[in-house]
Design an enzyme around this catalytic site. Structure first.
Site, short mmCIF file in Angstrom:
data_model
loop_
_atom_site.label_atom_id
_atom_site.label_comp_id
_atom_site.label_asym_id
_atom_site.label_seq_id
_atom_site.Cartn_x
_atom_site.Cartn_y
_atom_site.Cartn_z
N SER A 128 133.04 64.11 46.11
CA SER A 128 133.24 65.46 46.67
C SER A 128 132.09 65.89 47.56
O SER A 128 132.27 66.72 48.46
CB SER A 128 133.36 66.49 45.54
OG SER A 128 134.54 66.29 44.83
N ALA B 128 131.94 68.76 51.02
CA ALA B 128 131.52 70.16 50.86
C ALA B 128 131.39 70.83 52.22
O ALA B 128 130.85 70.24 53.16
CB ALA B 128 130.21 70.23 50.09
N GLU C 83 129.29 84.06 50.82
CA GLU C 83 130.56 83.64 50.22
C GLU C 83 130.90 84.58 49.07
O GLU C 83 130.07 85.40 48.66
CB GLU C 83 130.45 82.19 49.71
CG GLU C 83 130.35 81.19 50.84
CD GLU C 83 130.28 79.73 50.41
OE1 GLU C 83 130.72 78.89 51.17
OE2 GLU C 83 129.78 79.46 49.31
N HIS D 155 140.40 77.00 44.20
CA HIS D 155 139.85 77.64 45.40
C HIS D 155 140.97 78.44 46.04
O HIS D 155 142.10 77.94 46.17
CB HIS D 155 139.35 76.57 46.38
CG HIS D 155 138.45 77.12 47.45
ND1 HIS D 155 138.92 77.95 48.44
CD2 HIS D 155 137.13 76.98 47.68
CE1 HIS D 155 137.91 78.27 49.24
NE2 HIS D 155 136.81 77.71 48.79
N ARG E 99 136.07 83.75 42.98
CA ARG E 99 137.26 82.93 43.26
C ARG E 99 138.42 83.13 42.30
O ARG E 99 139.57 83.07 42.71
CB ARG E 99 136.86 81.47 43.17
CG ARG E 99 136.18 81.06 44.38
CD ARG E 99 135.90 79.61 44.36
NE ARG E 99 135.04 79.41 45.50
CZ ARG E 99 134.27 78.38 45.68
NH1 ARG E 99 134.26 77.42 44.79
NH2 ARG E 99 133.53 78.29 46.75
N ARG F 119 132.65 79.11 38.38
CA ARG F 119 131.47 78.79 39.19
C ARG F 119 131.35 79.73 40.39
O ARG F 119 132.31 79.96 41.12
CB ARG F 119 131.56 77.35 39.70
CG ARG F 119 130.48 77.00 40.69
CD ARG F 119 130.54 75.54 41.06
NE ARG F 119 131.68 75.20 41.86
CZ ARG F 119 131.71 75.19 43.19
NH1 ARG F 119 130.64 75.54 43.89
NH2 ARG F 119 132.79 74.83 43.84
P1 FAD Z 1 130.59 63.56 43.63
O1 FAD Z 1 129.96 63.94 44.89
O2 FAD Z 1 132.04 63.84 43.48
O3 FAD Z 1 130.33 62.01 43.46
C1 FAD Z 1 130.93 61.30 42.41
C2 FAD Z 1 130.50 59.87 42.52
O4 FAD Z 1 130.90 59.16 41.36
C3 FAD Z 1 131.13 59.14 43.69
O5 FAD Z 1 130.18 58.27 44.25
C4 FAD Z 1 132.23 58.34 43.04
O6 FAD Z 1 132.54 57.16 43.75
C5 FAD Z 1 131.58 57.99 41.73
N1 FAD Z 1 132.50 57.66 40.65
C6 FAD Z 1 133.51 58.37 40.12
N2 FAD Z 1 134.10 57.68 39.14
C7 FAD Z 1 133.45 56.50 39.05
C8 FAD Z 1 133.60 55.36 38.26
N3 FAD Z 1 134.55 55.24 37.33
N4 FAD Z 1 132.76 54.32 38.46
C9 FAD Z 1 131.78 54.37 39.41
N5 FAD Z 1 131.59 55.43 40.18
C10 FAD Z 1 132.42 56.49 40.01
N6 FAD Z 1 129.93 72.85 46.32
C11 FAD Z 1 128.95 73.59 46.85
O7 FAD Z 1 127.94 73.86 46.18
N7 FAD Z 1 129.05 74.02 48.14
C12 FAD Z 1 130.13 73.75 48.92
O8 FAD Z 1 130.17 74.15 50.08
C13 FAD Z 1 131.19 72.99 48.37
N8 FAD Z 1 132.29 72.71 49.09
C14 FAD Z 1 133.24 71.88 48.56
C15 FAD Z 1 134.34 71.52 49.35
C16 FAD Z 1 135.28 70.63 48.85
C17 FAD Z 1 136.45 70.23 49.71
C18 FAD Z 1 135.15 70.13 47.53
C19 FAD Z 1 136.16 69.18 46.96
C20 FAD Z 1 134.08 70.51 46.74
C21 FAD Z 1 133.12 71.39 47.25
N9 FAD Z 1 132.03 71.77 46.48
C22 FAD Z 1 131.04 72.53 47.04
C23 FAD Z 1 131.79 71.18 45.16
C24 FAD Z 1 130.78 70.04 45.32
O9 FAD Z 1 131.03 69.34 46.51
C25 FAD Z 1 130.85 69.08 44.16
O10 FAD Z 1 130.87 69.76 42.95
C26 FAD Z 1 129.63 68.15 44.18
O11 FAD Z 1 129.54 67.51 45.42
C27 FAD Z 1 129.74 67.13 43.06
O12 FAD Z 1 128.73 66.18 43.25
P2 FAD Z 1 128.54 65.02 42.18
O13 FAD Z 1 127.38 64.25 42.63
O14 FAD Z 1 128.57 65.59 40.82
O15 FAD Z 1 129.89 64.17 42.34
C1 SIN Z 2 133.67 76.56 50.31
O1 SIN Z 2 133.09 76.21 51.33
O2 SIN Z 2 134.48 77.49 50.25
C2 SIN Z 2 133.41 75.81 49.07
C3 SIN Z 2 132.16 76.28 48.50
C4 SIN Z 2 132.04 75.84 47.10
O3 SIN Z 2 132.93 75.19 46.55
O4 SIN Z 2 131.03 76.16 46.48
#
Ligand code: FAD
Ligand code: SIN
Length: 530
Positions: A40, A44, A116, A240, A287, A383
């Site tokens: 994810s 973002a 936001e 969202h 949200r 959140r």
């Molecule tokens: P991720 O970035 O999801 O990474 C997960 C990792 O784990 C990946 O590398 C994946 O390949 C790996 N993985 C998963 N399962 C396995 C497995 N079984 N074996 C090996 N590897 C695995 N948050 C904000 O704070 N600001 C924003 O503007 C925002 N915008 C967003 C927009 C969108 C469209 C989305 C979907 C989310 C947004 N969020 C935002 C939320 C935020 O992006 C995520 O919560 C955050 O990036 C999660 O990071 P993470 O490192 O925990 O996981």
């Molecule tokens: C967004 O840009 O609306 C996503 C922000 C977030 O998930 O925190």
């Protein structure tokens, strides 16, 4: 079999932050399902919340986080994370993340802060409307350049290696690494280490409509649960409010910053704004409130979508703030500078997860977790926007610091049993996986969505029970594939969500249940013990 000092499962914001900090002193193996940028983080849009403006304070950011979280947040965690936010942003700037900035009236260059929902101040740093991509690129570049980090994409972790997989069982109850499928060769490898960090992201794909990428199947949460770690607040799935409504493009987010910069939600039947009738904070309410309002408008008037309209702002302003969204929508025939955008709510974020403390430690010795797969107490029942990436940076660093601080107490891993494939064959019925996957996502959307009832939750629980038997039988008979691993985890996560939702007999934050509309005086976590 490979042995490293520390294994990090996941290459998003949480995983790579942990890996970079650990690599100062030890050898780190990072495993990622699919590509290194498939989580994810890369998607973002809005940005990262931090107190950086002279008119803002930690107290206000803490207050906004607790209000959005409906009091279920752990205050200690909220303070811990928010006070570390400015440092996390500094670190990202050092890594080369090109946050938007502009000169103020005194000619001083300052970070541009957007706003936001749920934030009482402008406090979101961003890189246009594609912050995550810039952050992910910077982290991958730094990790690739680090001699102590080995990056292994194309590896799907299946299960944690624990005391019961030791060749000579010591009864230690420790986590020693992971079994992972090499997606290329189809072979399962055992990767062992002194410590393991889960950073596998959320479980959004358990729902039919989600902004999350394809791999968000709750793998880390399910693996930790199977190994014996507690999970908490899984009923708190965030929707969202504004995902693009389009029959071709199913999961394109329209950032909350569009509302932060003046975008208005309108009922397409009347052409009128509806948020003022629901909440005094109007389009910038948290949200859960906005998503429920949209859901109510859609259900009452039989709509397919509502409108998000920023066309009253000058076209140059819109294009400057949202260049990627503007361009993407143009390819779909929508000009957001002149017309409203059709939007619907979609699953977006998994607030619950594996229980961790302030050092990122789970219940299991040797196992840490950070980011969206964890439940740190930061988000509570809902959140606050842009607090999620922040949590990844703070807890990725905290887990790494704790491992390094206690390095001498981490034993070297013992020999462990290789993966046993002696009793399985290649599947000749992959259609079952597809069918079950579709079924789960559909009933989760219809029965465990924005507004819930006990009856619908019970129906979902019943279906999960039947599918669990079917999937267990399939899993026992056939060689693992990434699809099968994901299906098993999706089902396990769905079970944890529904079980948690049935346990909470009140409505709070994201859990809104018609049978229990009241909010209890005391906020209590839903903690599941394996
Ligand atoms: P991720 O970035 O999801 O990474 C997960 C990792 O784990 C990946 O590398 C994946 O390949 C790996 N993985 C998963 N399962 C396995 C497995 N079984 N074996 C090996 N590897 C695995 N948050 C904000 O704070 N600001 C924003 O503007 C925002 N915008 C967003 C927009 C969108 C469209 C989305 C979907 C989310 C947004 N969020 C935002 C939320 C935020 O992006 C995520 O919560 C955050 O990036 C999660 O990071 P993470 O490192 O925990 O996981
Ligand atoms: C967004 O840009 O609306 C996503 C922000 C977030 O998930 O925190």
């Amino acid at each position: 079999m490979s042995a490293h000092d520390v294994i990090v499962a996941g290459s998003g914001a949480a995983g790579l932050t942990a890996a970079l900090a650990l690599a100062e002193k030890c050898k780190v193996l990072v495993l990622a399902k699919g590509s290194l940028t498939g989580g994810s983080t890369a998607w973002a849009q809005g940005g990262i919340a931090a107190v950086l403006d002279a008119g803002d304070t930690f107290e206000q950011h803490i207050g906004d986080t607790m209000v959005a979280g409906a009091g279920l947040n752990r205050q200690e965690t909220v303070e811990f994370v928010i006070s570390r936010a400015p440092h996390a942003i500094e670190r990202l700037i050092e890594l080369g993340v090109p946050f938007n900035s502009a000169r103020d009236s005194d000619g001083v260059n300052k970070l541009h802060l957007t706003r936001e929902g749920g934030h009482s101040q402008r406090r979101i740093v961003h890189v246009d409307d594609a912050t995550g991509w810039a952050v992910q690129q910077a982290l991958v570049a730094a990790a690739e350049a680090h001699p102590n980090i080995t990056l292994l994409p194309g590896r799907s972790c299946i299960d944690l290696i624990t005391g019961q997989h030791e060749l000579r069982y010591s009864g230690s109850g420790r986590v020693w690494g992971v079994y992972a499928l090499d997606e290329g060769s189809g072979k399962v490898e055992a990767h062992t280490a002194r410590a393991t960090v889960l950073a596998t992201g959320g479980a959004g794909r358990v729902y039919q409509f989600s902004t999350a990428p394809r791999g968000a199947t709750g793998d880390g949460i399910a693996m930790a649960w199977r190994a014996g770690a507690r999970v908490a607040n899984m009923e708190m799935m965030q929707f969202h409010p504004t995902c693009l409504y389009n029959l071709e493009v199913k999961n394109f987010l329209i950032t909350e910053a569009v509302r932060g910069e003046g975008g208005q939600l309108k009922n397409p039947k009347t052409g009128k704004r509806f948020m003022p009738a629901y909440d005094a904070r109007e389009e910038l309410a948290p949200r859960d409130v906005v998503a429920r309002a949209i859901d109510a408008e859609i259900k009452r008037d039989g709509l397919d979508y509502v409108h998000l309209d920023i066309s009253h702002k000058p076209p140059e302003f819109v294009k400057e703030h949202f260049p990627n969204i503007h361009e993407k929508l143009l390819t779909l025939g929508i000009d957001m500078t002149r017309e409203p955008i059709p939007v619907v709510p979609a699953q977006h974020y998994t607030c619950g997860g594996v229980v961790i403390d302030l050092a990122g430690r789970t219940d299991l010795p040797g196992l840490y977790a950070a980011g969206e797969c964890s439940e740190s107490g930061l988000h509570g029942a809902n959140r606050l926007a842009s607090n999620s990436l922040l949590e990844c940076f703070v807890f990725g660093a905290a887990a790494a610091a704790d491992i390094l601080d206690h390095w001498d107490s981490f034993d070297a891993p013992p020999p462990v049993r290789p993966w046993d494939e002696s009793r399985v064959t290649d599947s000749d019925e992959e259609v079952i996986i597809k069918q079950n996957w579709t079924e789960i996502r559909r009933f989760m959307w219809n029965y465990v969505g924005i507004v819930r009832t006990t009856k619908r939750l019970e129906r979902a629980a019943h279906r999960i029970k039947l599918l669990t038997e079917e999937v267990a039988e399939y899993y026992g008979a056939f060689r693992v594939t990434t699809d099968l691993i994901e299906l098993r985890n999706l089902l396990q996560t769905a079970e944890l969500i529904v079980r948690s939702a049935l346990k909470r007999r009140e409505s709070r934050g994201l859990h809104y249940i018609l049978d229990y509309p009241q909010t209890d005086a005391a906020a209590k976590d839903t903690v599941l013990v394996p």
